[in-house]
Design a protein around this motif. Structure first.
Motif, PDB file in Angstrom:
ATOM      1  N   PRO A  55       0.806  -1.235   0.000  1.00 24.49           N
ATOM      2  CA  PRO A  55       0.000   0.000   0.000  1.00 24.49           C
ATOM      3  C   PRO A  55       0.834   1.278   0.000  1.00 24.49           C
ATOM      4  CG  PRO A  55      -0.916  -1.601   1.531  1.00 24.49           C
ATOM      5  CD  PRO A  55       0.395  -2.155   1.065  1.00 24.49           C
ATOM      6  N   LEU A  56       1.908   1.315   0.811  1.00 26.05           N
ATOM      7  CA  LEU A  56       2.717   2.537   0.843  1.00 26.05           C
ATOM      8  C   LEU A  56       3.412   2.784  -0.487  1.00 26.05           C
ATOM      9  CD1 LEU A  56       4.347   2.618   4.400  1.00 26.05           C
ATOM     10  CD2 LEU A  56       2.518   4.053   3.484  1.00 26.05           C
ATOM     11  N   LEU A  57       3.809   1.712  -1.155  1.00 24.35           N
ATOM     12  CA  LEU A  57       4.440   1.861  -2.465  1.00 24.35           C
ATOM     13  C   LEU A  57       3.460   2.473  -3.457  1.00 24.35           C
ATOM     14  CD1 LEU A  57       6.731   1.310  -4.506  1.00 24.35           C
ATOM     15  CD2 LEU A  57       5.714  -0.938  -4.873  1.00 24.35           C
ATOM     16  N   ARG A  58       2.273   1.950  -3.495  1.00 28.30           N
ATOM     17  CA  ARG A  58       1.281   2.461  -4.438  1.00 28.30           C
ATOM     18  C   ARG A  58       0.878   3.894  -4.087  1.00 28.30           C
ATOM     19  NH1 ARG A  58      -2.661  -2.399  -6.499  1.00 28.30           N
ATOM     20  NH2 ARG A  58      -0.998  -3.866  -7.033  1.00 28.30           N
ATOM     21  N   ALA A  59       0.832   4.200  -2.790  1.00 29.82           N
ATOM     22  CA  ALA A  59       0.523   5.571  -2.384  1.00 29.82           C
ATOM     23  C   ALA A  59       1.602   6.535  -2.870  1.00 29.82           C
ATOM     24  CB  ALA A  59       0.382   5.649  -0.873  1.00 29.82           C
ATOM     25  N   PRO A  82       7.320  -9.811   4.110  1.00 32.64           N
ATOM     26  CA  PRO A  82       6.037 -10.293   3.619  1.00 32.64           C
ATOM     27  C   PRO A  82       4.877  -9.954   4.533  1.00 32.64           C
ATOM     28  CG  PRO A  82       7.354 -12.093   4.481  1.00 32.64           C
ATOM     29  CD  PRO A  82       8.220 -10.903   4.483  1.00 32.64           C
ATOM     30  N   GLU A  83       5.119  -9.743   5.821  1.00 37.60           N
ATOM     31  CA  GLU A  83       4.017  -9.471   6.734  1.00 37.60           C
ATOM     32  C   GLU A  83       3.706  -7.993   6.819  1.00 37.60           C
ATOM     33  OE1 GLU A  83       3.140 -11.777   9.632  1.00 37.60           O
ATOM     34  OE2 GLU A  83       3.887 -13.496   8.607  1.00 37.60           O
ATOM     35  N   GLY A  84       4.660  -7.150   6.365  1.00 39.37           N
ATOM     36  CA  GLY A  84       4.458  -5.710   6.483  1.00 39.37           C
ATOM     37  C   GLY A  84       3.534  -5.187   5.428  1.00 39.37           C
ATOM     38  N   LYS A  85       2.923  -4.088   5.746  1.00 39.23           N
ATOM     39  CA  LYS A  85       2.007  -3.467   4.800  1.00 39.23           C
ATOM     40  C   LYS A  85       2.594  -2.188   4.221  1.00 39.23           C
ATOM     41  CE  LYS A  85      -1.123  -6.528   5.410  1.00 39.23           C
ATOM     42  NZ  LYS A  85      -1.421  -7.464   4.341  1.00 39.23           N
ATOM     43  N   GLY A  86       3.816  -1.805   4.676  1.00 41.39           N
ATOM     44  CA  GLY A  86       4.376  -0.562   4.183  1.00 41.39           C
ATOM     45  C   GLY A  86       5.239  -0.759   2.993  1.00 41.39           C
TER      46      GLY A  86
END
Length: 320
Positions: free
Chosen positions: A246-250, A316-320
């Protein structure tokens, strides 16, 4: 610059270009291509085209050089010797004739432009209303802002096109590891990346801030950030994330989204991409900071290429 320095610089530019074109070893060709880009940057500086010089050094010598190095590494991994076997004489003569014709056409076009037809006399009176002094920034972010807005979406679209080339089962994975395979070279790149990445981030932030009144801006800052990210990735200092983070796409959509939102809000002030009176400089700086982050991340991922099968996510578990 003195005539002697200009002459030596021209000879060095022609020499490095010729070696990069005709040397058979790919690594040597890349090295001379990077040197050629830096020398071209010096030439643009001599012409007082500082913005063009920054772009040439950051893109022509920096990001493109890293791209060629990674391409060579992948060719070697596929069993290609990455050396030139030579071209037929007729093909070389044809290429030489085509390049010479293009140079003649370009020179004729440039020399046909009257000196008094420049845009400076049109742009200069409008700059005080923006509160900035850099006329390049004024043109890109105010007088021709819709061009720059579309370019930001084109760059994002190019990354989407590259991602679409991912083989079946690879999406949404990570690009191939750009790290050096040679252990000593990887350690050198890793140490250099640890030093370069923070410096690149600070320098990029400064280029955006200074870009309102001095040479600089979002695109130059973005290429500096992309170069820092790629060198750090080549040394293993950082790992490239998977495409669904998500942070990458943001970060990818932040610049175009902020630019578009401010442009639409300008309708209330008189039209699309029209800045309210007294707020132009503040809004331009906000757009540039958002754009520089998106441009830097997008360029780095464009060079890294599409996701590949089997590339594991470092978090793999992170969302950033």
């Amino acid at each position: 610059m003195t005539f002697a320095f200009d002459l030596i610089l021209c000879l060095m530019i022609l020499g490095t270009a010729a070696i990069a074109l005709f040397v058979r070893d790919a690594l040597a060709a890349i090295a001379f291509f990077i040197a050629f880009g830096n020398l071209m940057g010096l030439a643009w500086l001599g012409l007082d085209a500082v913005n063009v010089a920054l772009a040439e050094i950051a893109i022509g010598a920096g990001v493109t050089g890293v791209l060629l190095i990674l391409a060579r590494a992948r060719l070697l991994a596929l069993g290609d010797a990455a050396t030139s076997t030579g071209s037929p004489l007729l093909l070389r003569l044809g290429a030489l004739a085509a390049c010479a014709g293009f140079v003649v056409l370009l020179a004729a076009a440039v020399l046909s432009i009257p000196p008094e037809s420049g845009l400076d006399r049109v742009v200069a009176p409008l700059m005080p209303g923006l509160g900035i002094e850099n006329r390049v920034t004024g043109v890109l972010l105010a007088f021709r802002a819709y061009d720059t807005l579309l370019e930001s979406f084109v760059l994002l679209g190019a990354l989407v096109a590259v991602w679409s080339l991912a083989p079946a089962g690879a999406w949404p994975g990570r690009p191939a590891d750009p790290g050096m395979t040679d252990a000593p070279m990887r350690r050198v790149a890793g140490t250099f990346g640890q030093l370069l990445l923070p410096v690149a981030l600070v320098m990029a932030a400064y280029l955006v801030w200074a870009g309102s009144d001095l040479p600089g801006g979002a695109f130059q800052a973005g290429t500096v950030l992309a170069g820092g990210l790629l060198v750090a990735a080549m040394g293993g200092t950082i790992g490239l994330p998977s495409s669904d983070r998500p942070l990458l796409r943001a970060a990818l959509v932040l610049g175009p989204a902020v630019f578009l939102a401010i442009g639409l809000a300008g309708i209330a002030a008189g039209g699309l991409l029209v800045y309210p009176e007294g707020m132009a400089k503040a809004l331009i700086v906000i757009i540039e900071y958002a754009l520089f982050l998106s441009i830097g991340v997008t360029l780095a991922l464009l060079v890294a290429g599409p996701p590949v099968p089997g590339a594991s996510d470092p978090n793999p578990e992170g969302k950033g």
